[in-house]
Design a protein around this motif. Structure first.
Motif, mmCIF file in Angstrom:
data_model
loop_
_atom_site.group_PDB
_atom_site.id
_atom_site.type_symbol
_atom_site.label_atom_id
_atom_site.label_comp_id
_atom_site.label_asym_id
_atom_site.label_seq_id
_atom_site.Cartn_x
_atom_site.Cartn_y
_atom_site.Cartn_z
ATOM 1 N N ARG A 199 0.850 -1.124 -0.051
ATOM 2 C CA ARG A 199 0.071 -0.053 -0.305
ATOM 3 C C ARG A 199 0.853 1.372 0.121
ATOM 4 O O ARG A 199 0.329 2.083 -0.841
ATOM 5 C CB ARG A 199 -0.777 0.015 1.224
ATOM 6 N N ILE A 200 2.032 1.081 0.680
ATOM 7 C CA ILE A 200 2.769 2.538 0.894
ATOM 8 C C ILE A 200 3.324 2.925 -0.491
ATOM 9 O O ILE A 200 3.621 3.768 -0.988
ATOM 10 C CB ILE A 200 3.921 2.235 2.097
ATOM 11 N N ILE A 244 3.175 6.098 -2.732
ATOM 12 C CA ILE A 244 4.359 6.743 -2.977
ATOM 13 C C ILE A 244 4.421 7.125 -4.473
ATOM 14 O O ILE A 244 4.727 8.127 -5.103
ATOM 15 C CB ILE A 244 5.680 6.221 -2.643
ATOM 16 N N ARG A 245 4.236 6.083 -5.163
ATOM 17 C CA ARG A 245 3.936 6.106 -6.750
ATOM 18 C C ARG A 245 2.885 7.341 -6.934
ATOM 19 O O ARG A 245 3.243 8.144 -7.986
ATOM 20 C CB ARG A 245 3.331 5.009 -7.328
ATOM 21 N N GLU A 246 1.654 7.245 -6.317
ATOM 22 C CA GLU A 246 0.820 8.247 -6.534
ATOM 23 C C GLU A 246 1.186 9.752 -6.086
ATOM 24 O O GLU A 246 0.857 10.622 -6.831
ATOM 25 C CB GLU A 246 -0.662 7.996 -5.740
ATOM 26 N N TYR A 268 6.336 8.497 5.852
ATOM 27 C CA TYR A 268 6.946 7.328 5.199
ATOM 28 C C TYR A 268 8.110 7.965 4.419
ATOM 29 O O TYR A 268 8.202 8.835 3.957
ATOM 30 C CB TYR A 268 6.124 6.683 4.286
ATOM 31 N N ASP A 269 9.373 7.331 4.678
ATOM 32 C CA ASP A 269 10.702 7.858 3.869
ATOM 33 C C ASP A 269 10.460 6.986 2.248
ATOM 34 O O ASP A 269 10.965 5.890 2.318
ATOM 35 C CB ASP A 269 11.548 7.310 4.527
ATOM 36 N N PRO A 270 10.214 7.929 1.354
ATOM 37 C CA PRO A 270 9.947 7.195 0.086
ATOM 38 C C PRO A 270 11.240 6.505 -0.606
ATOM 39 O O PRO A 270 11.157 5.753 -1.118
ATOM 40 C CB PRO A 270 9.558 8.670 -0.733
ATOM 41 N N ARG A 271 12.457 7.242 0.024
ATOM 42 C CA ARG A 271 13.729 6.844 -0.431
ATOM 43 C C ARG A 271 14.055 5.301 -0.019
ATOM 44 O O ARG A 271 14.386 4.484 -0.936
ATOM 45 C CB ARG A 271 14.790 7.827 0.130
ATOM 46 N N ALA A 272 13.639 5.183 1.214
ATOM 47 C CA ALA A 272 13.820 3.495 1.691
ATOM 48 C C ALA A 272 12.809 2.591 1.122
ATOM 49 O O ALA A 272 13.375 1.595 0.724
ATOM 50 C CB ALA A 272 13.613 3.730 3.178
#
Lengths: 288, 357
Positions: free
Chosen positions: B199-200, B204-206, B216-220
């Motif tokens: 889901r996360i 992040i894609r959206e 949430y850390d998108p990089r990780a």
């Protein structure tokens, strides 16, 4: 001492050829924000144009410096009108479509010319530095690169055409309100970038020969140069070519040409980690 | 039917069809057909790896073939040195995954944009291609394995059952293994995407900024997705090296990388069944065009239709311009359009609309 002079020429040549193969891409990317993955194939088409023209009795200088850019420039305008213009603002889709174009062009040239290397011998012979001989054509490539970069600077900085181009790229709506026709500017810019790629491909054809998949050899290096350079077209191309060309040539000199390319890539990845906006994102910001 | 039960029905359908295909094909088809199908299926695993990171993670990786090739080469090299396939098999998954993690660290923690990411992954692939191509001499070897440069590495020993060196997997066994791997990958990814992690990454894609503001850390997360995709591609590469007993640098080539992208874009991003359909369809199409030459082998036919880059290029341009969503999502759109229209008509005719369960 002679070795130093030779090495200096080699480094200069590496920088010049990098700048030459990248500048067409840099114009298209820097001014239109379009990543043209068929860039390598534009270079390849320039090489074929020069070789076909030469074999029909046109002088080699004329075919390299005039015929090749005109042919590839026309192809560029056709591509812009038929594919690219539907995809402005959709960067990823443009990349994918131009990648399709790249495959298509490779397939087409293979069908026409066959999967063999054709070449023209480099004119100008060689000259002596102390105990070493080197090709005089090397100096010609350096001169062409300098002339191309100088011309771009002059056109962009001092002509009405350059002013219109820069204005459209900065704010297309405002330029349109002032009576400029942005689609035409885009088409001309794309054509100019393609023409420069054709010129570069033709000038480098005597050095490397031409075959349908030669674009692959160019495309990685030119992308790395453009991305490493950042947003400014001219200062970005020059600074990134200088950096990567030097690294590439010194690593090649110490080890092998293949390791030279690996060193170039490694340097580029580290550079992008340090300067995500490219060199001109931090230095020479006011450059063209 | 509600979305949830529709979803379960779809899963069940894929499982039943997949298992039936897995167990019936070797009984009904000739061995060479089975052999052809095996490579289609191995490639479908590769397509799923990009389907995950591009379709769900939103990471456009142009160099998925780098991990695929790395997996194949890792398997080949370690196999020549060890001779027993358990460790090579694992290494062929771990090493590409680790390479993806390293590359991903530079890209995601450098916060470069999508477009640069595509170019960098492409460049890495090309550099691997160039360096592997130039290792033809006998001085290039890893232990007992000679790299062979553009000639590639022939005669790679096949997989055996874990820790049983003599129990070598035969051609039919390879088909079962590949199909099982594809089904396992499909259901594993479905499970992953249904989890919180899934889901996360879709979130992040959206909208990356929003996900970041929610803590949430998108990089990780992107790094993790990319690493999983790399490991999966390496796994497919290991199977591929097994299938042909051969690996050469063309595995890193531009045509290979482009194919993977084309499978996913033709099948559809944001689905898992799409990349599988696209992959098998495109491979079948290229094989059919190459094989079905008119009698006498008219030259223009082979020049145009058996010309893989030409055809693939046209397909890629056509799909980007005309069907950007891909086949499966477009088909779903059309289906739901007709369903809704029928339902509207029913309501207008005075029928009681069926109660949603």
């Amino acid at each position: 001492m002679d070795l130093v002079a030779l090495l200096a020429i080699q480094v200069l040549y590496a920088i010049a050829s990098l700048a030459l193969i990248s500048v067409g891409l840099a114009i298209i990317f820097g001014m239109m924000r379009v990543i043209n993955l068929a860039h390598g194939e534009f270079l390849m088409l320039g090489g074929y144009a020069a070789i076909v023209a030469t074999s029909h009795g046109i002088s080699i200088w004329l075919s390299m410096l005039v015929v090749a850019p005109i042919v590839v420039g026309i192809i560029g305008v056709i591509v812009e009108r038929t594919i690219i213009r539907f995809l402005y603002g959709r960067m990823i889709d443009t990349m994918l479509a131009t990648w399709g174009l790249s495959l298509f062009l490779v397939g087409l040239t293979t069908a026409i010319f066959g999967n063999t290397t054709v070449g023209i011998s480099a004119p100008l012979g060689s000259f002596q530095i102390g105990d070493y001989r080197t090709s005089a054509y090397t100096l010609f490539v350096i001169a062409v690169a300098a002339a191309v970069l100088g011309t771009i600077f002059a056109v962009m900085r001092w002509t009405r055409l350059g002013l219109i181009a820069r204005g459209t790229m900065q704010n297309a709506n405002m330029a349109a309100a002032l009576g400029v026709n942005p689609p035409r500017v885009y088409a001309v810019t794309f054509g100019a970038g393609a023409a420069l790629s054709g010129l570069a491909g033709a000038v480098l054809a005597p050095v490397s020969g031409v075959f349908p998949t030669i674009g692959v050899a160019y495309v990685a290096k030119s992308f790395i140069t453009v991305i490493g350079g950042g947003a400014a077209v001219l200062s970005g191309t020059i600074s990134a070519s200088a950096l990567f060309g030097t690294i590439n040539q010194i690593a090649t000199f110490v080890t092998t040409p293949v390791f030279g390319e690996v060193a170039l890539l490694a340097a580029a990845i580290v550079l992008i980690r340090l300067l995500p906006q490219g060199i001109t994102g931090r230095f020479f910001r006011r450059g063209l | 039917m509600s979305g949830r039960s529709l979803n379960l029905l779809g899963l069940l359908l894929v499982g039943v069809v997949g298992l039936a295909f897995m167990f019936l094909t070797p009984r009904l088809a000739e061995l060479d057909t089975v052999l052809d199908l095996t490579v289609y299926i191995i490639m479908a695993v590769l397509a799923l790896s990009l389907g995950l990171i591009w379709g769900y993670g939103g990471i456009l990786c142009f160099g998925q073939s780098a991990f695929f090739g790395l997996g194949a080469y890792t398997y080949a090299i370690t196999m020549f040195n060890i001779g027993e396939s358990t460790l090579p098999f694992l290494l062929a998954i771990v090493l590409p995954g680790a390479f993806a993690a390293l590359l991903g660290y530079f890209m995601f923690y450098g916060r470069i944009s999508d477009v640069y990411l595509g170019v960098i992954t492409l460049t890495v692939t090309l550099i691997l291609f160039n360096s592997m191509n130039s290792t033809a001499g006998p001085e290039f070897h890893v232990g007992a394995a000679r790299l062979g440069g553009f000639n590639g590495i022939p005669g790679i020993p096949p997989l055996n059952l874990p820790f049983h060196k003599s129990a070598v997997i035969d051609l039919e066994g390879m088909f079962y293994l590949a199909t099982g791997a594809l089904l396992l990958t499909y259901f594993g990814l479905r499970l992953l995407l249904a989890s919180q992690f899934g889901r996360i990454i879709v979130g992040i894609r959206e909208n990356e900024r929003r996900a970041e503001l929610l803590g949430y850390d998108p990089r990780a997360y992107k790094l993790a997705t990319f690493t999983i995709g790399g490991a999966l591609a390496g796994f497919a590469g290991c199977l591929f090296a097994n299938w042909g007993n051969f690996v050469s640098p063309t595995i890193f080539g531009l045509a290979q990388s482009a194919q993977i992208i084309i499978w996913v874009i033709v099948g559809g991003r944001g689905t898992l069944i799409g990349p599988v359909v696209g992959c098998i369809g495109i491979q079948w199409l290229s094989a059919a065009l190459g094989a079905n030459q008119p009698s006498g082998g008219a030259d223009w036919w082979s020049k145009i239709f058996a010309n893989a880059p030409l055809i693939l290029g046209v397909i890629l341009i056509a799909f980007v311009l005309l069907v950007p969503k891909g086949l499966v999502p477009t088909a779903a759109d059309i289906a739901s359009f007709f369903l809704r229209r029928r339902q509207r008509q029913r309501e207008q005719c005075g029928f009681e609309p069926q109660q949603a369960e």
